[in-house]
Design a protein around this motif. Sequence first.
Motif, short mmCIF file in Angstrom:
data_model
loop_
_atom_site.label_atom_id
_atom_site.label_comp_id
_atom_site.label_asym_id
_atom_site.label_seq_id
_atom_site.Cartn_x
_atom_site.Cartn_y
_atom_site.Cartn_z
N ILE A 113 70.98 14.85 64.19
CA ILE A 113 70.95 13.41 63.97
C ILE A 113 69.51 13.00 63.65
CG2 ILE A 113 71.33 11.14 65.02
CD1 ILE A 113 73.55 12.43 66.68
N GLY A 114 69.30 12.54 62.44
CA GLY A 114 67.97 12.12 62.02
C GLY A 114 67.87 12.13 60.50
N VAL A 115 67.10 11.22 59.94
CA VAL A 115 66.94 11.12 58.49
C VAL A 115 66.22 12.37 57.98
CG1 VAL A 115 65.92 9.82 56.59
CG2 VAL A 115 66.87 8.61 58.56
N GLY A 116 66.82 13.04 57.01
CA GLY A 116 66.21 14.23 56.44
C GLY A 116 66.47 15.51 57.20
N PHE A 117 67.18 15.44 58.31
CA PHE A 117 67.49 16.64 59.09
C PHE A 117 68.55 17.45 58.34
CE2 PHE A 117 66.17 15.34 63.67
CZ PHE A 117 64.94 14.94 63.20
N LYS A 118 68.31 18.75 58.20
CA LYS A 118 69.25 19.61 57.47
C LYS A 118 69.40 20.96 58.18
CE LYS A 118 68.15 17.67 52.92
NZ LYS A 118 67.60 17.97 51.56
N ALA A 119 70.54 21.59 57.96
CA ALA A 119 70.79 22.92 58.51
C ALA A 119 71.52 23.76 57.47
CB ALA A 119 71.63 22.82 59.78
N SER A 120 71.03 24.98 57.27
CA SER A 120 71.69 25.91 56.35
C SER A 120 71.51 27.32 56.92
CB SER A 120 71.09 25.81 54.94
OG SER A 120 69.71 26.13 54.97
N ASN A 121 72.26 28.25 56.38
CA ASN A 121 72.13 29.61 56.89
C ASN A 121 72.38 30.64 55.80
OD1 ASN A 121 75.12 28.90 57.14
ND2 ASN A 121 75.17 31.07 57.75
N GLN A 122 71.74 31.78 55.97
CA GLN A 122 72.00 32.95 55.16
C GLN A 122 72.33 34.07 56.15
OE1 GLN A 122 68.69 33.76 52.61
NE2 GLN A 122 69.22 32.15 51.14
N GLY A 123 73.62 34.38 56.25
CA GLY A 123 74.02 35.34 57.27
C GLY A 123 73.75 34.75 58.65
N ASN A 124 73.01 35.46 59.47
CA ASN A 124 72.70 34.99 60.82
C ASN A 124 71.29 34.41 60.94
OD1 ASN A 124 75.25 35.78 61.70
ND2 ASN A 124 74.46 36.57 63.63
N LEU A 125 70.70 34.03 59.80
CA LEU A 125 69.42 33.34 59.82
C LEU A 125 69.67 31.84 59.63
CD1 LEU A 125 66.94 35.59 57.79
CD2 LEU A 125 66.97 35.17 60.25
N LEU A 126 69.29 31.06 60.62
CA LEU A 126 69.51 29.62 60.59
C LEU A 126 68.23 28.92 60.13
CD1 LEU A 126 71.28 27.14 61.33
CD2 LEU A 126 70.41 27.35 63.67
N ASP A 127 68.34 28.12 59.08
CA ASP A 127 67.20 27.40 58.50
C ASP A 127 67.35 25.92 58.86
OD1 ASP A 127 65.18 26.28 57.03
OD2 ASP A 127 65.67 27.30 55.16
N LEU A 128 66.40 25.40 59.63
CA LEU A 128 66.48 24.02 60.11
C LEU A 128 65.33 23.17 59.61
CD1 LEU A 128 67.37 24.78 63.85
CD2 LEU A 128 68.94 23.93 62.11
N ALA A 129 65.66 22.00 59.04
CA ALA A 129 64.66 20.98 58.69
C ALA A 129 64.78 19.87 59.72
CB ALA A 129 64.90 20.46 57.28
N LEU A 130 63.80 19.75 60.62
CA LEU A 130 63.89 18.83 61.75
C LEU A 130 62.78 17.79 61.78
CD1 LEU A 130 64.79 21.46 64.51
CD2 LEU A 130 66.36 19.97 63.26
N GLY A 131 62.20 17.53 60.62
CA GLY A 131 61.16 16.51 60.57
C GLY A 131 59.77 17.03 60.86
#
Length: 206
Positions: A113-131
Amino acid sequence: MRVNVNNYFSRTCRDQILKLENMSRIGKKPVLIPNGITVTVGANNTVTVKGPKGELKQAIDRDIKVEVKENKIEISRPTDQIRHRALHGLYRSLLSNMVKGVTEGYKRQLELIGVGFKASNQGNLLDLALGYSRNIIFEIPKELKLATAQEKGENPKIMLEGSDKQLIGQVAAKIRGLRKPEPYKGKGIRYTGEIVRKKAGKAAGK
């Protein structure tokens, strides 16, 4: 205000005794083994549970006896000591969770929850944009399945799935800890359905 120390400690002891009695009652219940599940007890008191969702192992304290009889697991303790009573209920709960894990599996979902927050993954690698200035790359243990979703009009979601309840809970807690919900606007990572108490902001000066 005066506090009666004797009454306080007697209440505390009573609460502890009631808690142990509840654990003992849990320990006496056998764990039913569904069809297709194999449970074995090793020579070093290690219990192995195999099923369609995988294989789990749990080392059991040598004082606690585990027996597999027909389609159920029975757990017994040698004495009514506080330690044995506590372990009795603990191991029964752990074995029950293991049987359920290899049969049905466990799922845990979080949302950002937050403006611009994103989550994606490649296999079991989690990529998080958390500000933050950089994205956070978080590696999920291979024992778990990871999925992310970001639908229009909804918060980004992270889905974890696996047979080990303890592991899935630990990983979910670590992900949530990367940006805990702040108390004013609720921005951050939270479990789906989690209610976050918000604090009132500072009143504007008149």
